[in-house]
Design a protein around this motif. Structure first.
Motif, mmCIF file in Angstrom:
data_model
loop_
_atom_site.group_PDB
_atom_site.id
_atom_site.type_symbol
_atom_site.label_atom_id
_atom_site.label_comp_id
_atom_site.label_asym_id
_atom_site.label_seq_id
_atom_site.Cartn_x
_atom_site.Cartn_y
_atom_site.Cartn_z
ATOM 1 N N THR A 425 -6.465 -19.401 -102.941
ATOM 2 C CA THR A 425 -5.664 -18.984 -104.101
ATOM 3 C C THR A 425 -4.746 -20.107 -104.561
ATOM 4 O O THR A 425 -4.547 -20.314 -105.763
ATOM 5 C CB THR A 425 -4.832 -17.735 -103.756
ATOM 6 O OG1 THR A 425 -5.706 -16.667 -103.396
ATOM 7 C CG2 THR A 425 -3.972 -17.302 -104.931
ATOM 8 N N ALA A 426 -4.185 -20.855 -103.595
ATOM 9 C CA ALA A 426 -3.314 -21.985 -103.936
ATOM 10 C C ALA A 426 -4.074 -23.021 -104.755
ATOM 11 O O ALA A 426 -3.572 -23.538 -105.764
ATOM 12 C CB ALA A 426 -2.756 -22.617 -102.668
ATOM 13 N N TYR A 427 -5.293 -23.325 -104.332
ATOM 14 C CA TYR A 427 -6.111 -24.277 -105.100
ATOM 15 C C TYR A 427 -6.518 -23.682 -106.447
ATOM 16 O O TYR A 427 -6.620 -24.393 -107.447
ATOM 17 C CB TYR A 427 -7.338 -24.686 -104.294
ATOM 18 C CG TYR A 427 -7.042 -25.781 -103.285
ATOM 19 C CD1 TYR A 427 -6.666 -27.057 -103.706
ATOM 20 C CD2 TYR A 427 -7.105 -25.534 -101.916
ATOM 21 C CE1 TYR A 427 -6.375 -28.054 -102.793
ATOM 22 C CE2 TYR A 427 -6.819 -26.537 -100.996
ATOM 23 C CZ TYR A 427 -6.453 -27.794 -101.442
ATOM 24 O OH TYR A 427 -6.159 -28.783 -100.541
ATOM 25 N N SER A 428 -6.743 -22.383 -106.475
ATOM 26 C CA SER A 428 -7.086 -21.714 -107.722
ATOM 27 C C SER A 428 -5.957 -21.848 -108.741
ATOM 28 O O SER A 428 -6.184 -22.105 -109.924
ATOM 29 C CB SER A 428 -7.380 -20.236 -107.451
ATOM 30 O OG SER A 428 -7.523 -19.513 -108.642
ATOM 31 N N ILE A 433 -10.857 -29.810 -111.348
ATOM 32 C CA ILE A 433 -12.169 -29.779 -110.722
ATOM 33 C C ILE A 433 -12.100 -30.043 -109.232
ATOM 34 O O ILE A 433 -12.845 -29.454 -108.438
ATOM 35 C CB ILE A 433 -13.130 -30.787 -111.422
ATOM 36 C CG1 ILE A 433 -14.563 -30.536 -110.986
ATOM 37 C CG2 ILE A 433 -12.694 -32.217 -111.186
ATOM 38 C CD1 ILE A 433 -15.128 -29.209 -111.415
ATOM 39 N N GLU A 434 -11.192 -30.924 -108.800
ATOM 40 C CA GLU A 434 -11.082 -31.218 -107.368
ATOM 41 C C GLU A 434 -10.574 -30.004 -106.608
ATOM 42 O O GLU A 434 -11.007 -29.742 -105.485
ATOM 43 C CB GLU A 434 -10.156 -32.421 -107.137
ATOM 44 C CG GLU A 434 -10.724 -33.741 -107.620
ATOM 45 C CD GLU A 434 -12.084 -34.060 -106.977
ATOM 46 O OE1 GLU A 434 -12.248 -33.798 -105.769
ATOM 47 O OE2 GLU A 434 -12.975 -34.555 -107.687
ATOM 48 N N ALA A 435 -9.647 -29.274 -107.213
ATOM 49 C CA ALA A 435 -9.132 -28.052 -106.577
ATOM 50 C C ALA A 435 -10.249 -27.023 -106.432
ATOM 51 O O ALA A 435 -10.354 -26.339 -105.403
ATOM 52 C CB ALA A 435 -7.980 -27.477 -107.403
ATOM 53 N N ASN A 459 -12.901 -13.879 -105.327
ATOM 54 C CA ASN A 459 -12.258 -13.860 -106.635
ATOM 55 C C ASN A 459 -11.386 -15.093 -106.838
ATOM 56 O O ASN A 459 -11.382 -15.695 -107.916
ATOM 57 C CB ASN A 459 -11.419 -12.590 -106.795
ATOM 58 C CG ASN A 459 -10.979 -12.376 -108.239
ATOM 59 O OD1 ASN A 459 -11.761 -12.488 -109.162
ATOM 60 N ND2 ASN A 459 -9.707 -12.100 -108.439
ATOM 61 N N SER A 460 -10.654 -15.493 -105.787
ATOM 62 C CA SER A 460 -9.810 -16.687 -105.890
ATOM 63 C C SER A 460 -10.657 -17.935 -106.085
ATOM 64 O O SER A 460 -10.312 -18.817 -106.886
ATOM 65 C CB SER A 460 -8.948 -16.827 -104.623
ATOM 66 O OG SER A 460 -8.033 -15.766 -104.515
#
Length: 844
Positions: A425-428, A433-435, A459-460
């Protein structure tokens, strides 16, 4: 065995065995109460099955008559037999057998409390007028508790009825405290009604009255009072906290009057504290904590402090949550052993940080966890950070640093699905693109670590791709959805796809620039609708799903995007009119559809957008500022005659609505700039002057404070663009040139740090000079000055260079650029300092 067989004809077979016992001539074998109870149970359950599962009322009625016949047979065989007690033990033994049967049914057949009640009622009726009584208070209490456990929609009504039977003056079985407590439990466990604390208190009042009038020994204790207070605590309704505190005070009065069993204990105070926390909030809850701290006989325990901390954590109040933790630590150091800070207390403080959204939440949370780790190593085993602690720490980091959140993931011992999902979720939320790639890598790592992802995990990860903006992101998001569906079909029930997941994939397509994205989004919406129609209620589309598809069409640039968007709006209205509240269009839906027309650039798109707004107003969806901004843009992009006048009229409408008191309709810089752009894109005569007039109006409004919105770089550049695209006679071009020059001069001489010309400003001004000014020294002088300023600001880009070559004389080009053939010079050949602030290509 036949009673529990759950097969067709089992009740009949059970009765056949019973009849063999009844007809047996051997003195060693006689049916006892268990024999009849098992057979009765078989017929009763067969009746319920026929009624509820087979919808066969005739069979159900026949089976119930059979069950009643078994009870009659039991009556004649056991209850009317003068030697029954000698055959089957003492009366106490019989009561124990009855209660054993009732308890078994309560535990095994929780969905059928009526089975036990009917048996109890038969025994009660048959015992009336006789000296022997096969049931007692415990029998009634068992059946009341059966209803409490059942989840039956009539459970409370039936339990109260049983209590009322015992309260009757002529009843041989009298209620005890557990009887009243059982009914209150029934109210507490009811899943078919909202928490009804007042009804529970009424039962408590009946107990108090019975103790006062009928049975002085029937003294209510603090356990039953706490039951009712607990219901008020959970309800959170208006007045519940005051009712809870009123009960506490009443308990103290009763205790002072001699009933020590009713003395409030620490649980009582904690429940009242929780009631205030749930209804009033943390400040009021803390007042109860303070009252407890100053109580001479009872000291607050860990739960008292944690309840108050949780209340502050719920609203993200870090300061006060940590302050309560400090009070807890002080209380423990002062000798209150029950207030020893625990891992749960620290977790509450961490939750406050996670909820706060503060930029330093991660840093402060790290300090707390490090304190826990230090104290644990020093010997305080209660403070060993566990998976929950590290998961909350991840949540504290996820709003500010996905990388640090991931570092916690690998620092913790046991990782679970929440750990991974939180980092994903943090990366979302980070986007890019890297995330998205990192989110997918973590999802794959879960499989290697034997951690099953759940729907939230997928979902995340899907939203990470939706927000990435990278090529192929939507396809990857849909690929994750398909992978999830495969895992579900493979037996993982936790991964059943739902509307939220499909909507997330639709959102990914709505943000994609790939050809056919909007069509793919709409296909997914239709697939959702088909699955819902076939019975999968979890796939039901809602307003968010439809609006996401409309957004996709708005971004698509397709020729029929506006019409496709409006068709979806019409479908939503039709479904809503048929009773589907979940798809009622809202202002976001309207704005997205108007935007679809605005980006369409069709000649009649603006008129269609305007009609759509009026249609939705009639439906009850009023446009907001964003809707009107999109409508201004729609008129600006259209080729219709009079389009800029329409755009400007909407701007003035916004001003009027705002000045009449609607702050939400305050025109933004986008509103004014879009109106200026409408003139710039038009073929109307005098458009440069009209564009300048809007800029001047905007400045006057801002300077006077009437509408405090200042123009920005884009606003000034749009006015220059209106000049650069001016056509007409010499007089009109001269006027446009004067406006372009004065506007350019104003922005370049601005003292504002935020109002500075950018690469578009410079290239647009050079374009205006090129088109509006004849060649000569004066033109070269203006072009030279403008380009030198552009170089000084580091704003040179390809377009600036192109416009320079179009507007400057060959001699000036040689002077500015050097080289044997300046026309061959490219951006790469120019000094880095000239282009240091120019537009940069997006790195993907």
């Amino acid at each position: 065995a036949w009673s529990n067989a759950n097969v067709r004809g089992s009740a009949e077979k059970a009765e056949r065995v019973l009849n063999r016992l009844l007809n047996n001539n051997c003195d060693n074998y006689h049916p006892d109460i268990f024999s009849f109870a098992h057979c009765y149970s078989a017929w009763y359950r067969e009746s319920i099955f026929a009624r509820e599962e087979m919808r066969d009322e005739k069979t159900a009625s026949t089976a119930m008559k059979k069950a009643e016949a078994i009870l009659q047979s039991m009556k004649s065989t056991l209850m009317e037999n003068e030697h029954s007690h000698t055959l089957h033990g003492t009366l106490d033994d019989v009561r124990k057998d009855v209660n054993s049967i009732l308890e078994t049914w309560t535990n095994v057949y929780r969905s059928y409390p009526g089975l036990a009640e009917k048996f109890l009622g038969f025994l009660d009726v048959q015992s009336q007028g006789q000296e022997t009584l096969w049931i007692d208070t415990r029998s009634y209490n068992i059946v009341i508790n059966a209803y409490a456990k059942s989840g039956n929609k009539n459970a409370v009504k039936r339990a109260e009825s049983l209590l009322l039977q015992m309260e009757q003056m002529d009843s041989k079985v009298k209620p005890n405290i557990l009887s009243y407590s059982g009914v209150i439990s029934c109210i507490a466990l009811s899943t078919h009604h909202k928490i009804d604390a007042s009804s529970a208190e009424e039962i408590l009042r009946r107990l108090e009255m019975r103790q006062e009038i009928v049975n002085h020994e029937l003294k209510p204790d603090n356990v039953i009072y706490n039951q009712v207070i607990n219901l008020y605590s959970k309800s959170g309704s208006t007045g519940s906290a005051a009712r809870a505190e009123g009960l506490l005070n009443r308990m103290q009065q009763i205790a002072n009057a001699g009933n020590s069993k009713a003395t409030p204990d620490i649980r009582t105070y904690n429940l009242v504290l929780s009631a205030y926390a749930n209804e009033k909030g943390p400040a009021e809850a803390e007042m109860i904590l303070h009252r407890l701290e100053t109580n001479g006989s009872i000291q607050p325990n860990a739960i008292s402090y944690i309840t108050c901390m949780d209340s502050y954590a719920k609203v993200g109040d870090v300061h006060n949550a940590l302050r309560i933790l400090s009070l807890m630590e002080k209380s423990f150091k002062d000798g209150n052993a029950e207030a020893k800070p625990t891992r749960r207390a620290y977790t509450s403080a961490l939750n406050a940080l996670a909820k706060s959204g503060r930029g330093d939440a991660g840093v402060r949370a790290e300090a707390l966890v490090q304190t826990m780790e230090r104290l644990y190593k020093a010997g305080n085993k209660d403070l060993e950070p566990d998976t929950t602690v590290y998961n909350v720490l991840i949540n504290c980091h996820k709003n500010s640093s996905a990388k640090k959140a991931e570092q916690v993931l690998y620092r913790m011992g046991k990782r679970d699905v929440v750990s991974y999902s939180s980092v994903i979720t943090a990366y979302s939320q980070k986007g890019g693109i890297e995330a998205a790639k990192r989110a997918q890598a973590l999802l794959e790592e879960m499989k290697k670590e034997d951690v099953e992802p759940n729907a939230q995990t997928f979902n995340s990860a899907i939203m990470a791709f939706a927000r990435s903006g990278g090529n192929g992101a939507a396809k990857k998001a849909e690929g994750l959805l398909k992978k999830m569906e495969e895992m579900y079909e493979g037996g993982n029930e936790e991964l059943r796809p739902n509307a939220i997941l499909y909507t997330s994939v639709i959102t990914a397509w709505s943000k994609s620039d790939e050809p056919g994205s909007a069509l793919r989004a709409e296909i997914l919406l239709k697939l959702m609708w088909t699955m819902f129609k076939r019975g999968n209620v979890a796939m039901k589309p809602n307003v968010v799903s439809f609006t996401a598809v409309i957004h996709a069409w708005a971004r698509s640039g397709e020729n029929d995007a506006g019409e496709r968007a409006e068709a979806l709006v019409d479908q939503m209205i039709k479904l809503y009119d048929e009773g589907d509240e979940a798809v009622k269009p809202n202002v976001r839906t309207l704005t997205a559809a108007v935007n679809a027309y605005a980006r369409n650039h069709g000649r009649d798109s603006a008129s269609k957008a305007n009609k759509l707004v009026k249609k939705m107003e009639a439906f009850g969806v009023l446009p907001n500022l964003q809707t009107y901004n999109s409508l201004i843009s729609a008129w600006g992009n259209s080729k219709q005659q009079g389009a800029p006048m329409m755009a400007e009229s909407i701007l003035y409408k916004l001003e009027s609505i705002f000045l009449d008191g609607n702050d939400d309709m305050k025109p933004s810089v986008v509103s004014y700039t879009s109106a200026i752009n409408a003139w710039a894109k038009s073929l109307e005569r005098g458009k440069a002057k009209k564009a300048q007039a809007i800029l001047e109006r905007m400045k006057r409004n801002s300077d006077s404070g009437r509408i405090n919105v200042e123009p920005n770089t884009v606003t000034y550049t749009s006015v220059i663009n209106a000049c650069a695209t001016t056509y007409g006679d010499k007089e009109e071009k001269q006027e446009a040139l004067k406006i372009a020059y004065s506007t350019f001069k104003e922005i370049t001489n601005s003292d504002s740090v935020t109002l500075r010309p950018n690469h578009i400003t410079y290239s647009t001004f050079l374009k205006a000079v090129s088109k509006l000014m004849p060649g000569g020294e004066k033109k070269d002088s203006i072009v030279s000055a403008a380009f030198r300023l552009c170089c000084k600001d580091g704003q040179v880009d390809d377009n600036c260079l192109f416009q320079l070559k179009s507007s400057a004389s060959p001699e000036l080009l040689c002077d500015l650029l050097g080289g044997a053939d300046p026309s061959e010079i490219t951006l790469e050949d120019l000094p880095i300092d000239w282009k240091r602030n120019g537009v940069k290509q997006k790195q993907i």
